[in-house]
Every structure is written in structure tokens, then in C-alpha cells.
Design a protein around this motif. Sequence first.
Motif, short mmCIF file in Angstrom:
data_model
loop_
_atom_site.label_atom_id
_atom_site.label_comp_id
_atom_site.label_asym_id
_atom_site.label_seq_id
_atom_site.Cartn_x
_atom_site.Cartn_y
_atom_site.Cartn_z
N LEU A 383 27.13 58.76 -13.20
CA LEU A 383 27.65 58.20 -11.95
C LEU A 383 27.40 59.16 -10.78
N GLN A 384 27.45 60.45 -11.04
CA GLN A 384 27.13 61.40 -9.98
C GLN A 384 25.66 61.27 -9.56
N THR A 385 24.79 61.15 -10.56
CA THR A 385 23.36 60.93 -10.25
C THR A 385 23.18 59.62 -9.50
N GLY A 386 23.89 58.58 -9.97
CA GLY A 386 23.81 57.28 -9.32
C GLY A 386 24.30 57.34 -7.88
N ALA A 387 25.36 58.10 -7.64
CA ALA A 387 25.90 58.22 -6.29
C ALA A 387 24.87 58.85 -5.36
N ALA A 388 24.15 59.87 -5.88
CA ALA A 388 23.11 60.51 -5.07
C ALA A 388 21.97 59.53 -4.78
N GLU A 389 21.61 58.75 -5.79
CA GLU A 389 20.54 57.75 -5.61
C GLU A 389 20.96 56.67 -4.62
N VAL A 390 22.20 56.23 -4.73
CA VAL A 390 22.70 55.21 -3.81
C VAL A 390 22.70 55.74 -2.38
N ALA A 391 23.12 57.00 -2.23
CA ALA A 391 23.14 57.59 -0.89
C ALA A 391 21.73 57.67 -0.31
N ALA A 392 20.76 58.05 -1.17
CA ALA A 392 19.37 58.13 -0.71
C ALA A 392 18.85 56.73 -0.36
N GLU A 393 19.22 55.74 -1.16
CA GLU A 393 18.77 54.37 -0.88
C GLU A 393 19.43 53.83 0.39
N GLU A 394 20.66 54.23 0.62
CA GLU A 394 21.33 53.82 1.86
C GLU A 394 20.57 54.36 3.07
N GLU A 395 20.12 55.60 2.98
CA GLU A 395 19.35 56.19 4.07
C GLU A 395 18.01 55.47 4.24
N ARG A 396 17.36 55.20 3.10
CA ARG A 396 16.06 54.53 3.18
C ARG A 396 16.18 53.13 3.79
N VAL A 397 17.14 52.35 3.31
CA VAL A 397 17.32 50.98 3.81
C VAL A 397 17.71 51.01 5.28
#
Length: 414
Positions: A383-397
Motif C-alpha cells: 500500500l505504501q508503494t501503491g500510494a507513491a504510484e497513485v501520487a505520481a499518477e495524480e501528478e501525471r494526470v
Amino acid sequence: MTSDDLPRSPTGRVPRWVVEEAAGRQPGSEPSTPWHGYASVEPPAPRRRSLTTRLAVVVAVALMAWWGATTVLPGLLREADAPFLDGIVAGRVPEPTPEVVALADEMFLTDRGRDLLYMAQPELLGAEEFAGRCGRGDSGTAGSGGAVGCYHTSAGGLETGGRIVVYTPADPRLRGFVVETAAHELLHAAWTELTSDERAAAATTLAAVVAGIDPADDLHAQLAGSVADRPQNRPTEMFAYVGTQVWAPGGLDPALEELYGRYVADREALVGVHTAFQGQIDAMTAEVTSAQQALSQRQYDQALGVAQLEADTANLAQYRGTIEQEEARLAGLPAAERARSLLSWTWRDGTALPEAPAAELLADARALLARDEAELAARGAALQTGAAEVAAEEERVAAVRADLEALFAQLNPG
């Protein structure tokens, strides 16, 4: 004089003013109207040429025939202030800039269309320079918030200074938008070259074409925005919008396609510029929409995973507490009683721990506790890894969305 006796340009065409004078009308007596939100200025009163000017035209045409084999016009013709060659002033088409030549290539123009474009001396302007150049009275192309191009004309059409102004966004991805706008304005200029009969017939055909277009098509809103409260502009706006945006296999009405064909060598390809640009915008919009939807799902899944981990962690803590309580109770019993103590238990995941000596059962429970603690730790790390990925995807989108919004903003110079 009969039609066969009318003076003609070297291309074989009869200048419109010659036809009008032969018919006993003043040249340009039918007021032309400017176009596009594309935009229209009220034309000045028509001015009849003096006898001297008309004689100068005859002399100029004769000289042109005599010097037709040369590549450079004599200074007399270059400097002559006499309209000829289908409305071309000063004896030749102005030298276009490389940028305008490239634009003509992308518009698939005929030689006649190129001459008309070059005579209009297109101004391709950025937002700052474009501001205020296409006013309320100009024929032109309308953007979402105002004009993006216009054709300034007057009673004499190009003979008295028709000019094309086109807003040119900086982003190269909007090149199709520029080409379409310029072609739209060129067709406004072309409309002024048509005879009254040609315009009347074309207006009837165009009205039928527009009526057959899907009511949900953007063309209707664009057309209404360009016409606004000037219904007299509707025919030329239909001519420009249909010419750049509407195609059917084999073309539309043959007579209408003949008019377009005078100026556009490949109208299907020109409409393809509009279609490709719209497809590009639609694809970018779909990409942002899809990315946003996928991100929303990931955000939901991430939040759900965190909530479930917290609940499972709290539940496991209760089982750990129960084990610790039983271990403490068992340790407080006399040895003989501790040896006789039996326990049974159903673990949190439904695993049955059959009745067995208390010490053995608690050892088994400890093993299940260690297993579940390891699983929760792994879920937590994921979930920590997922949170980092979600944050990166939020920035990308967010960046993709901002890019699209900025692109849309460039479509409106205001």
C-alpha cells in the motif's frame, strides 16, 4: 460588346469588373460582405472607374499579352495603379512569404486559389498581435469565445484591398486549426469572386447541405456564432464552413464542387485537415478522461486497501490480546491444573483449532498470529508503494489535463 469580345486575363478568365461594365453595371455595385468569427465591415459606396483608368486597364492588358513570354513584368505594369487580371492590383500577385506559401500547400489550393490567397496578403498573428484585428463587422471564423480569423473586404472586393487575418496559436499541435481557419477565410474571398447567379444557386444548395447535417454537429453552433445578427452573411459563412468541414464520398453537388474546385484542388484532403484536427483533439480529450477515470479507480482501491488494512490490524490486535491473556492465565495455574487445562478456538479467518491442551493450542494460535502479522506487513508495504504510484499518477494526470486545458485556451485568442 458580346461575351466573346470581353477582355480576358492571361489565364483566360474574364475579370469580374469587365463583365459588370459590359452589362451596364457599376463594378462592385453588389456590396460584398466580410465574414468568419470568423468576422464584416460595412463597405464604402462603390466607385466607378474614370475613363482614363479604364483606358489604362486596356493598355495594361495589351502590354501583358505582348510581354506574356517574359518572366519579369516591366516597371510600368508593376507600378500601374490599374486593376486587371481578375482583380489583381499592380499587375502581379504580391510575393508571398515562405510561411504563406507553406500554408497554401497545406490548403491544397489551385493556382487560382493561391493567387487569391497571396492577393489577400494573409497576416498570421499571435494572440497579442491578433487582438482587435477582427471586429464585429468582419466576416470570419468564430472560436469558442470570439473571432479567430477574418476577411476584411469592401465594395470592390480584392480590387480595393481585401485582406485575410488569421490567429496563429504558438503550439504546433494546433497547425490544423490554423490551416482550416485560413482556408475558411480564403473561401470568403472566393465568394466575392462569384457572380450573383452563382452565389444564389450556391446559397440554395448550401442551405440543403447544412439542413442535412446532424443537429448535434458543432458546425451549426459555429455557423450561428459567425452569422450572429447579420443574416446576410449566412450564405458566405455556409460556403466557408461547408467547404472546409463537410465532405461526402464523391463530393457534394457537382455545381457546388465546381465552385470549390476553382480554388481548392483537393477538397477532400482539405476537409481531412479539419477531420484530423478534430480527431486529435478528441483523442487527447479521451486520453485525459480515461486517465482520470483510471486514477479515480486507483485512488478508490488505495483508500479501500488502507481502510481494510487498518481494520484487519485492529482485529488481529484483539486476537493477540486474547492469546496474551490466556498465556498469562495459564502461567498462573498450578502445574497439575495447567497440565489438565484444555482449550479450543476458531481463528479470525475461520481456521478451527480443535480442543487440545491449552499450551499446545496457544502455540498454534501464536503461529497463526505470526502468519497474519507477516501478511499485514506485506500488505502495508504494498500500500505504501501503491500510494507513491497513485501520487505520481495524480501528478501525471494533472499535467496532461493542464496541457489539454492550455491547448484549448490557445484556441481562443481572447
